[in-house]
Design an enzyme around this catalytic site. Sequence first.
Site, PDB file in Angstrom:
ATOM      1  N   CYS A  51      17.924 -37.038 -58.668  1.00 25.25           N
ATOM      2  CA  CYS A  51      19.036 -36.525 -57.872  1.00 25.25           C
ATOM      3  C   CYS A  51      18.569 -35.195 -57.278  1.00 25.25           C
ATOM      4  O   CYS A  51      18.116 -34.310 -58.021  1.00 25.25           O
ATOM      5  CB  CYS A  51      20.236 -36.311 -58.790  1.00 25.25           C
ATOM      6  SG  CYS A  51      21.637 -35.501 -58.011  1.00 25.25           S
TER       7      CYS A  51
ATOM      8  N   GLU B 181      28.164 -45.247 -52.513  1.00 26.63           N
ATOM      9  CA  GLU B 181      28.745 -45.689 -53.793  1.00 26.63           C
ATOM     10  C   GLU B 181      29.711 -46.859 -53.582  1.00 26.63           C
ATOM     11  O   GLU B 181      29.909 -47.683 -54.460  1.00 26.63           O
ATOM     12  CB  GLU B 181      29.472 -44.524 -54.491  1.00 26.63           C
ATOM     13  CG  GLU B 181      28.549 -43.438 -55.030  1.00 26.63           C
ATOM     14  CD  GLU B 181      27.871 -43.786 -56.361  1.00 26.63           C
ATOM     15  OE1 GLU B 181      28.483 -44.483 -57.188  1.00 26.63           O
ATOM     16  OE2 GLU B 181      26.713 -43.360 -56.565  1.00 26.63           O
TER      17      GLU B 181
ATOM     18  N   CYS C  28      18.459 -36.853 -50.405  1.00 27.54           N
ATOM     19  CA  CYS C  28      19.449 -37.329 -51.379  1.00 27.54           C
ATOM     20  C   CYS C  28      19.024 -38.747 -51.733  1.00 27.54           C
ATOM     21  O   CYS C  28      18.698 -39.536 -50.830  1.00 27.54           O
ATOM     22  CB  CYS C  28      20.848 -37.331 -50.761  1.00 27.54           C
ATOM     23  SG  CYS C  28      22.093 -38.136 -51.799  1.00 27.54           S
TER      24      CYS C  28
ATOM     25  N   HIS D 169      20.607 -41.230 -52.591  1.00 27.53           N
ATOM     26  CA  HIS D 169      21.481 -42.296 -52.076  1.00 27.53           C
ATOM     27  C   HIS D 169      21.062 -42.722 -50.648  1.00 27.53           C
ATOM     28  O   HIS D 169      21.363 -43.829 -50.226  1.00 27.53           O
ATOM     29  CB  HIS D 169      22.934 -41.831 -52.008  1.00 27.53           C
ATOM     30  CG  HIS D 169      23.646 -41.792 -53.331  1.00 27.53           C
ATOM     31  ND1 HIS D 169      23.367 -40.855 -54.293  1.00 27.53           N
ATOM     32  CD2 HIS D 169      24.633 -42.573 -53.832  1.00 27.53           C
ATOM     33  CE1 HIS D 169      24.169 -41.054 -55.339  1.00 27.53           C
ATOM     34  NE2 HIS D 169      24.948 -42.093 -55.083  1.00 27.53           N
TER      35      HIS D 169
ATOM     36  N   ASP E  69      20.858 -39.794 -62.456  1.00 26.13           N
ATOM     37  CA  ASP E  69      21.444 -39.380 -61.168  1.00 26.13           C
ATOM     38  C   ASP E  69      22.945 -39.243 -61.400  1.00 26.13           C
ATOM     39  O   ASP E  69      23.476 -39.691 -62.420  1.00 26.13           O
ATOM     40  CB  ASP E  69      21.158 -40.460 -60.104  1.00 26.13           C
ATOM     41  CG  ASP E  69      21.781 -40.120 -58.753  1.00 26.13           C
ATOM     42  OD1 ASP E  69      21.723 -38.945 -58.341  1.00 26.13           O
ATOM     43  OD2 ASP E  69      22.343 -41.016 -58.100  1.00 26.13           O
ATOM     44  N   SER E  70      23.622 -38.660 -60.421  1.00 28.32           N
ATOM     45  CA  SER E  70      25.078 -38.582 -60.500  1.00 28.32           C
ATOM     46  C   SER E  70      25.700 -39.979 -60.446  1.00 28.32           C
ATOM     47  O   SER E  70      26.824 -40.175 -60.893  1.00 28.32           O
ATOM     48  CB  SER E  70      25.603 -37.753 -59.330  1.00 28.32           C
ATOM     49  OG  SER E  70      25.170 -38.336 -58.116  1.00 28.32           O
TER      50      SER E  70
HETATM   51  N1  DGL Z   1      21.758 -38.811 -55.364  1.00 28.43           N
HETATM   52  C1  DGL Z   1      22.261 -37.458 -55.420  1.00 28.43           C
HETATM   53  C2  DGL Z   1      21.284 -36.524 -54.698  1.00 28.43           C
HETATM   54  O1  DGL Z   1      20.130 -36.891 -54.519  1.00 28.43           O
HETATM   55  C3  DGL Z   1      23.655 -37.503 -54.905  1.00 28.43           C
HETATM   56  C4  DGL Z   1      24.379 -36.298 -55.106  1.00 28.43           C
HETATM   57  C5  DGL Z   1      25.843 -36.413 -55.284  1.00 28.43           C
HETATM   58  O2  DGL Z   1      26.266 -36.912 -56.322  1.00 28.43           O
HETATM   59  O3  DGL Z   1      26.552 -35.909 -54.414  1.00 28.43           O
HETATM   60  O4  DGL Z   1      21.584 -35.398 -54.368  1.00 28.43           O
END
Ligand code: DGL
Length: 269
Positions: free
Chosen positions: A74, A153, A185, A187, A11-12
């Site tokens: 992600c 985050e 997302c 997150h 993931d990011s």
């Molecule tokens: N968890 C990522 C997603 O599902 C986050 C994306 C991001 O880094 O903005 O899109």
Amino acid sequence: MFDDRPIGIFDSGLGGLTVAAALNRQLPDESLCYLGDTARVPYGNKSAHVVKSYTHHCARFLQNKDVKLIVVACNTASAYGLEHLRQTFNVPVVGVVHAGAELAIQTSSTKKIGVIGTRATVQSQRYAEILRELDQTSQCKAIACPLLVPLAEEGMVDHPMTEALLREYLNDFSDYPMDTLILGCTHYPLFEKTITKLVGKDVQVINSAPAVAQSVMANLSERHLMCPDKSGQKHEFYVTDSAEEFARVGERFWGQPLENITHVDLQIS
Ligand code: DGL
């Protein structure tokens, strides 16, 4: 036949840990090799070609770790990079968008489905496309919530400011009588309790993590690549920024203390 190599997942940042936690629950014998590209988070406000190239770097790193399958945990990376990864890497790749859309179609009676996600995910229109492929009659309204990833985050989950912001974002659905809302997302499951409260009891909130874990399980068992027991199990976590910060905030996503965290530089790995 079996394969005790780890499942790769990226993931990011921290969000993919919600998917990793579901994998760990549903596939308790498997080892996980997690990469969080924390130096470059968020992906969701970057342009398509940048997201695609970051996605490539993450998958290349995991392939070099000899993983047996890669989970793109992600939505942004799945929306822009999944096909590229499937064409480029010699490892099976599972994304999150399809699993979430499928679960939403199964859950929804009216097929009026809402999606919240990053700006890039919403712009990609991937959810609308996949929902339409799964059910021609489905309707989709997607709203970008660009401030939620930084709040997650920072670990600002139960903060009143976060609830006020969610209220503001979700208000955009007031003219759209959906019965199902996809957390588009990885997150966002951290905010699931507040989101569920705000949308009310007539809207089912979809966290795609368990559905992703199901599809990973199906993929591995079909190819007889499940790990038979946890004797050699080891979870490894890699981050492109501070390991300490990842451990501090990540515990909440992973559900237990995070160990074995190593800093890596994707440019030279
Ligand atoms: N968890 C990522 C997603 O599902 C986050 C994306 C991001 O880094 O903005 O899109």
